[in-house]
Design an enzyme around this catalytic site. Structure first.
Site, PDB file in Angstrom:
ATOM      1  N   ARG A   8       1.075  14.369  13.344  1.00 32.94           N
ATOM      2  CA  ARG A   8       1.489  14.162  11.948  1.00 32.94           C
ATOM      3  C   ARG A   8       1.364  15.412  11.079  1.00 32.94           C
ATOM      4  NH1 ARG A   8      -0.678   8.459   9.808  1.00 32.94           N
ATOM      5  NH2 ARG A   8       1.116   8.665   8.464  1.00 32.94           N
ATOM      6  N   PRO A   9       2.073  16.480  11.413  1.00 33.45           N
ATOM      7  CA  PRO A   9       2.029  17.693  10.586  1.00 33.45           C
ATOM      8  C   PRO A   9       2.688  17.439   9.225  1.00 33.45           C
ATOM      9  CG  PRO A   9       3.805  17.832  12.198  1.00 33.45           C
ATOM     10  CD  PRO A   9       3.053  16.562  12.499  1.00 33.45           C
ATOM     11  N   ILE A  10       2.511  18.348   8.254  1.00 31.14           N
ATOM     12  CA  ILE A  10       3.204  18.236   6.957  1.00 31.14           C
ATOM     13  C   ILE A  10       4.123  19.442   6.747  1.00 31.14           C
ATOM     14  CG2 ILE A  10       1.511  16.714   5.839  1.00 31.14           C
ATOM     15  CD1 ILE A  10       0.419  19.256   4.403  1.00 31.14           C
ATOM     16  N   ASP A  11       4.599  20.016   7.855  1.00 32.81           N
ATOM     17  CA  ASP A  11       5.458  21.216   7.762  1.00 32.81           C
ATOM     18  C   ASP A  11       6.720  20.957   6.953  1.00 32.81           C
ATOM     19  OD1 ASP A  11       7.517  20.902  10.647  1.00 32.81           O
ATOM     20  OD2 ASP A  11       6.067  19.441   9.918  1.00 32.81           O
ATOM     21  N   LEU A  12       7.278  19.750   7.006  1.00 29.88           N
ATOM     22  CA  LEU A  12       8.517  19.465   6.274  1.00 29.88           C
ATOM     23  C   LEU A  12       8.268  19.390   4.765  1.00 29.88           C
ATOM     24  CD1 LEU A  12      10.015  16.829   8.738  1.00 29.88           C
ATOM     25  CD2 LEU A  12      10.513  19.290   8.623  1.00 29.88           C
ATOM     26  N   ASP A  45       5.291   0.432  12.032  1.00 32.93           N
ATOM     27  CA  ASP A  45       4.077  -0.222  11.537  1.00 32.93           C
ATOM     28  C   ASP A  45       3.988  -1.687  11.948  1.00 32.93           C
ATOM     29  OD1 ASP A  45       3.947   1.611   8.350  1.00 32.93           O
ATOM     30  OD2 ASP A  45       3.498   2.189  10.419  1.00 32.93           O
ATOM     31  N   ARG A  77      -4.471  10.486   4.969  1.00 35.25           N
ATOM     32  CA  ARG A  77      -3.436  11.524   5.008  1.00 35.25           C
ATOM     33  C   ARG A  77      -2.523  11.464   3.806  1.00 35.25           C
ATOM     34  NH1 ARG A  77      -2.756  13.365   9.429  1.00 35.25           N
ATOM     35  NH2 ARG A  77      -0.714  14.131   8.929  1.00 35.25           N
ATOM     36  N   ILE A 110       8.508   6.913  16.828  1.00 30.61           N
ATOM     37  CA  ILE A 110       8.097   7.658  15.632  1.00 30.61           C
ATOM     38  C   ILE A 110       6.814   8.465  15.859  1.00 30.61           C
ATOM     39  CG2 ILE A 110       7.548   7.471  13.160  1.00 30.61           C
ATOM     40  CD1 ILE A 110      10.420   6.640  13.801  1.00 30.61           C
ATOM     41  N   LYS A 170       0.843  -1.211   0.000  1.00 25.95           N
ATOM     42  CA  LYS A 170       0.000   0.000   0.000  1.00 25.95           C
ATOM     43  C   LYS A 170       0.873   1.254   0.000  1.00 25.95           C
ATOM     44  CE  LYS A 170      -1.575   1.459   4.063  1.00 25.95           C
ATOM     45  NZ  LYS A 170      -1.133   2.825   4.444  1.00 25.95           N
ATOM     46  N   ASN A 171       1.911   1.274   0.842  1.00 26.72           N
ATOM     47  CA  ASN A 171       2.728   2.480   1.004  1.00 26.72           C
ATOM     48  C   ASN A 171       3.718   2.707  -0.136  1.00 26.72           C
ATOM     49  OD1 ASN A 171       1.277   2.970   3.255  1.00 26.72           O
ATOM     50  ND2 ASN A 171       2.864   2.354   4.697  1.00 26.72           N
ATOM     51  N   CYS A 201      -4.627  12.748  13.609  1.00 28.43           N
ATOM     52  CA  CYS A 201      -4.705  11.321  13.248  1.00 28.43           C
ATOM     53  C   CYS A 201      -4.645  10.523  14.550  1.00 28.43           C
ATOM     54  CB  CYS A 201      -3.519  10.981  12.354  1.00 28.43           C
ATOM     55  SG  CYS A 201      -3.195   9.238  12.181  1.00 28.43           S
TER      56      CYS A 201
HETATM   57  C1  EPZ Z   1       4.595   6.837   6.379  1.00 26.16           C
HETATM   58  O1  EPZ Z   1       3.805   7.880   6.952  1.00 26.16           O
HETATM   59  C2  EPZ Z   1       3.670   5.625   6.269  1.00 26.16           C
HETATM   60  N1  EPZ Z   1       2.534   5.969   5.434  1.00 26.16           N
HETATM   61  C3  EPZ Z   1       3.191   5.233   7.662  1.00 26.16           C
HETATM   62  O2  EPZ Z   1       2.429   4.030   7.549  1.00 26.16           O
HETATM   63  C4  EPZ Z   1       4.387   4.932   8.543  1.00 26.16           C
HETATM   64  O3  EPZ Z   1       3.949   4.694   9.848  1.00 26.16           O
HETATM   65  C5  EPZ Z   1       5.336   6.145   8.552  1.00 26.16           C
HETATM   66  O4  EPZ Z   1       5.708   6.514   7.216  1.00 26.16           O
HETATM   67  C6  EPZ Z   1       6.623   5.851   9.316  1.00 26.16           C
HETATM   68  O5  EPZ Z   1       7.271   4.743   8.814  1.00 26.16           O
HETATM   69  C7  EPZ Z   1       2.695   5.963   4.078  1.00 26.16           C
HETATM   70  O6  EPZ Z   1       3.752   5.709   3.527  1.00 26.16           O
HETATM   71  C8  EPZ Z   1       1.488   6.299   3.264  1.00 26.16           C
HETATM   72  P1  EPZ Z   1       6.586  10.274   8.391  1.00 26.16           P
HETATM   73  P2  EPZ Z   1       4.328   9.396   6.956  1.00 26.16           P
HETATM   74  O7  EPZ Z   1       6.399  11.551   7.659  1.00 26.16           O
HETATM   75  O8  EPZ Z   1       5.164   9.631   5.775  1.00 26.16           O
HETATM   76  C9  EPZ Z   1       6.869  13.652  11.723  1.00 26.16           C
HETATM   77  C10 EPZ Z   1       0.590   2.575   7.864  1.00 26.16           C
HETATM   78  O9  EPZ Z   1       0.243   1.996   8.899  1.00 26.16           O
HETATM   79  N2  EPZ Z   1       6.680  14.624  10.621  1.00 26.16           N
HETATM   80  O10 EPZ Z   1       7.762   9.447   8.045  1.00 26.16           O
HETATM   81  O11 EPZ Z   1       3.170  10.259   7.178  1.00 26.16           O
HETATM   82  C11 EPZ Z   1       5.640  12.777  11.968  1.00 26.16           C
HETATM   83  O12 EPZ Z   1       4.704  13.413  12.766  1.00 26.16           O
HETATM   84  C12 EPZ Z   1       1.041   4.062   7.939  1.00 26.16           C
HETATM   85  O13 EPZ Z   1       0.604   2.063   6.740  1.00 26.16           O
HETATM   86  C13 EPZ Z   1       6.747  15.960  10.894  1.00 26.16           C
HETATM   87  O14 EPZ Z   1       6.950  16.383  12.037  1.00 26.16           O
HETATM   88  O15 EPZ Z   1       5.256   9.400   8.247  1.00 26.16           O
HETATM   89  C14 EPZ Z   1       6.251  11.539  12.611  1.00 26.16           C
HETATM   90  O16 EPZ Z   1       6.423  11.746  13.968  1.00 26.16           O
HETATM   91  C15 EPZ Z   1       0.770   4.666   9.266  1.00 26.16           C
HETATM   92  N3  EPZ Z   1       6.557  16.840   9.869  1.00 26.16           N
HETATM   93  C16 EPZ Z   1       7.601  11.438  11.903  1.00 26.16           C
HETATM   94  O17 EPZ Z   1       7.887  12.728  11.348  1.00 26.16           O
HETATM   95  C17 EPZ Z   1       6.346  16.432   8.569  1.00 26.16           C
HETATM   96  O18 EPZ Z   1       6.180  17.268   7.663  1.00 26.16           O
HETATM   97  C18 EPZ Z   1       7.659  10.410  10.781  1.00 26.16           C
HETATM   98  O19 EPZ Z   1       6.544  10.587   9.965  1.00 26.16           O
HETATM   99  C19 EPZ Z   1       6.298  15.057   8.317  1.00 26.16           C
HETATM  100  C20 EPZ Z   1       6.478  14.156   9.353  1.00 26.16           C
END
Ligand code: EPZ
Length: 442
Positions: A134-138, A317, A105, A339, A31-32, A129
C-alpha cells in the site's frame, strides 16, 4: 471514549454458533466516507458539521490527528453522538505524526488538504500493512503535478507550495484515497484540475458532495474523469455521511447464512450492486427496498466465483466475508483478489474452523459445503475479522475471537447489533466504559 490501546488489545469475542437471526439491524455511517470528510475540514476556517459519523476506533484516531494539529474537534453526545463539528481556524502545526499514522493509513488523507491550505505539510509515511504494501506514490506524484515540492526523509513526506496550480493527472492505477486526497487539494488550486482514471467509489462521490457544499466546483465524481475548478477559499458546511455499504454487506452475508429473516436498515442498496448480484447467483433469497435489504437463509447455497475489482465491481472489502459464505455453498468457489497482494489472512483461520480453502497466490479455492466447528481464532485486519465473526455464528460450539480491536476499527458495537437480532456473542476483556459527555458548541 474507547479503551486505552492496551485494554483494547485484551478484548476478545466469545461467539456461540447455531443461533438464527431475526429482526432489524441498523447500519451506521460509512467509515471510508467519514475519514476523508473530516480531513476536508482542514480546507476552511469555518466549522464543518458532519452527521451520521460512525463511532468506530478509526474516527477516534482521526479526531486525535486533527486535534494534535490544533483543530477543534467536538464529538456530539447523547442524541447527537453521531455528529461531529470540526474547526481548523487555529490549526497551527500541519503535521501528522508517525504515532498516529502507523495506527491508521487513512491519516495520509490530510496531506493534500494541508499543503493546499497552509502551503506546507509534514506527514509520516504509513509503512507496511497486513493486507499489502500500500504505497502512497500516486498521492505524491499527483501533488507534484499540482506544483508541490516533495521531499521524503526520516520516514516523513514534506510537501511545500505557495499555491497549488491546476493540472491534468492520469492515475497509473485506480486509487480511492489517492483520488480523494488530490480532489481535496485541487479545490484550492489556481486553475482547473482533471483527474483521469479516478476512483468511482460512493465515498468519493460523498466527499465531492461535501466539498461542493463548502463552495468547491467539482464535476464528474462517480465517473473516471473528475474536473475541479480551483477557488480562492472554501466555507463551512453541514453534511450527512452516506451509510456504510461494507457494514451493510457484512450483515447481509451473516443473514444469508443464519437468518430466519433479517432486515438491514439505513443502507443504500444501489451501492451494493455487485454484491447483491453475486449473492443472488449463489441462491441467496433477498429483497431490496429504498433504504434496506431483507435476507433469509435457505441453506441451499451454490458456489460462485468472484474477482475483486474497483467500484462498481465486487469490493475487495467484502472478499473475506464472501469467503465465509463460500464455505457453506455447494461446489468450488474461485476467489481472485485483484486489489491487495496479501488479503487472505482470514483463510487459514477459517481452515482452523474446518473450512476447505486452498491459496494459490492471489487466488483462493473454497470447497463447500463444509460444516464449521468452533475454535480459538485470531483477527489480523478489519475485514478478515468480520469474516471470522460470520463463520463463528454458523460454527458448531463456542469460538473465541482474539484481537477484536481490529473489528472496532470499522464496526460500531458489532456485538450489540448482532445480539439485538439473536446472535450469541459477548465481549470479554475491558467492556466499553459509558461514554464521557463532551459539551458541543452548536
Ligand atoms: C481504500 O483504501 C479503503 N480505505 C480500503 O478499505 C479499501 O480496501 C481500498 O480503498 C480499495 O477499495 C479507505 O477508504 C480509508 P487504494 P486505499 O489506494 O485508498 C495501490 C477497509 O477495510 N496504490 O484504492 O488505501 C494499492 O497498493 C479498508 O475499510 C498504489 O500502488 O486503497 C492497492 O493495491 C481497507 N499507490 C491499490 O492501489 C498509491 O499511491 C488500490 O488501493 C495508492 C494505491
Amino acid at each position: 471514549m474507547f479503551n486505552s490501546r492496551y485494554e483494547a488489545l485484551m478484548d476478545k469475542f466469545v461467539i456461540r454458533g447455531g443461533n438464527r437471526l431475526k429482526g432489524t439491524i441498523q447500519v451506521s455511517g460509512a467509515k471510508n466516507a467519514a475519514l476523508p470528510a473530516m480531513a476536508a475540514a482542514i480546507l476552511t476556517d469555518d466549522p464543518v458539521v458532519l452527521e451520521n459519523i460512525p463511532q468506530v476506533r478509526d474516527i477516534e484516531t482521526e479526531r486525535k490527528l486533527l486535534a494534535a494539529m490544533g483543530a477543534e474537534v467536538e464529538l456530539g453526545y447523547g442524541r447527537a453522538h453521531h455528529r461531529t463539528s470540526i474547526c481548523c481556524r487555529n490549526l497551527a502545526s500541519p503535521e501528522a505524526s508517525y504515532e498516529l499514522v502507523k495506527t491508521m493509513r487513512a491519516s495520509t488523507l490530510v496531506l493534500g488538504p494541508l499543503v493546499a491550505r497552509f502551503g506546507r505539510a509534514r506527514v509520516s509515511m504509513p509503512g507496511g500493512c497486513a493486507i499489502g504494501a500500500r504505497p502512497i506514490d500516486l498521492h505524491i506524484k499527483g501533488l507534484e503535478k499540482l506544483g508541490a515540492t516533495i521531499t521524503q526523509e526520516h520516514g516523513y513526506v514534506e510537501a511545500r507550495c505557495d499555491r497549488l496550480r491546476g493540472a491534468e493527472i492520469l492515475f497509473d492505477k485506480i486509487t480511492v484515497t489517492g483520488t480523494e486526497d488530490l480532489m481535496m487539494a485541487a479545490t484550492l488550486a489556481d486553475g482547473e484540475t482533471v483527474l483521469e482514471n479516478a476512483a468511482r467509489e460512493p465515498e468519493v462521490v460523498d466527499l465531492a458532495d461535501l466539498l461542493n457544499r463548502m463552495g468547491a466546483h467539482i464535476e464528474g465524481a462517480g465517473t473516471s474523469t473528475i474536473r475541479i475548478k480551483g477557488v480562492s477559499s472554501l466555507h463551512g458546511a453541514r453534511h450527512r455521511i452516506i451509510p456504510d455499504r461494507i457494514e451493510a454487506g457484512t450483515f447481509i452475508i451473516a443473514g444469508a447464512l443464519a437468518a430466519d429473516e433479517l432486515k438491514i436498515q439505513n443502507c443504500e442498496p444501489r451501492h451494493l450492486g455487485a454484491l447483491l448480484q453475486k449473492l443472488r447467483e449463489c441462491g441467496v433469497e433477498l429483497q431490496t427496498e429504498a433504504d434496506c435489504v431483507v435476507v433469509r437463509a435457505n441453506g441451499k447455497l451454490t458456489a460462485a466465483d468472484i474477482t475483486t475489482e474497483e467500484y462498481p465491481g465486487f469490493p475487495t472489502d467484502m472478499q473475506a466475508q464472501y469467503m465465509a459464505l463460500a464455505t457453506q455453498a455447494e461446489g468450488s468457489s474461485f476467489i481472485v483478489e485483484n486489489i491487495f497482494e496479501n488479503r487472505f489472512m482470514h483463510a487459514l483461520e477459517l481452515v482452523r474452523m474446518g473450512a476447505d480453502v486452498r491459496i494459490e497466490g492471489r487466488r483462493a479455492i473454497v470447497r463447500g459445503r463444509t460444516p464449521l466447528s468452533a475454535a480459538a481464532v485470531q483477527c489480523s485486519d478489519l475485514r478478515a475479522s468480520a469474516s471470522l465473526v460470520i463463520a463463528a455464528m454458523v460454527a458448531d460450539g463456542e469460538t473465541i475471537l482474539d484481537r477484536v480491536y481490529h473489528v472496532d476499527r470499522g464496526y460500531e458495537r458489532i456485538e450489540e447489533k448482532l445480539r439485538s437480532v439473536g446472535a450469541e456473542i459477548r465481549r470479554i476483556g475491558q467492556m466499553f466504559p459509558k461514554r464521557a459527555t463532551v459539551p458541543v458548541a452548536h
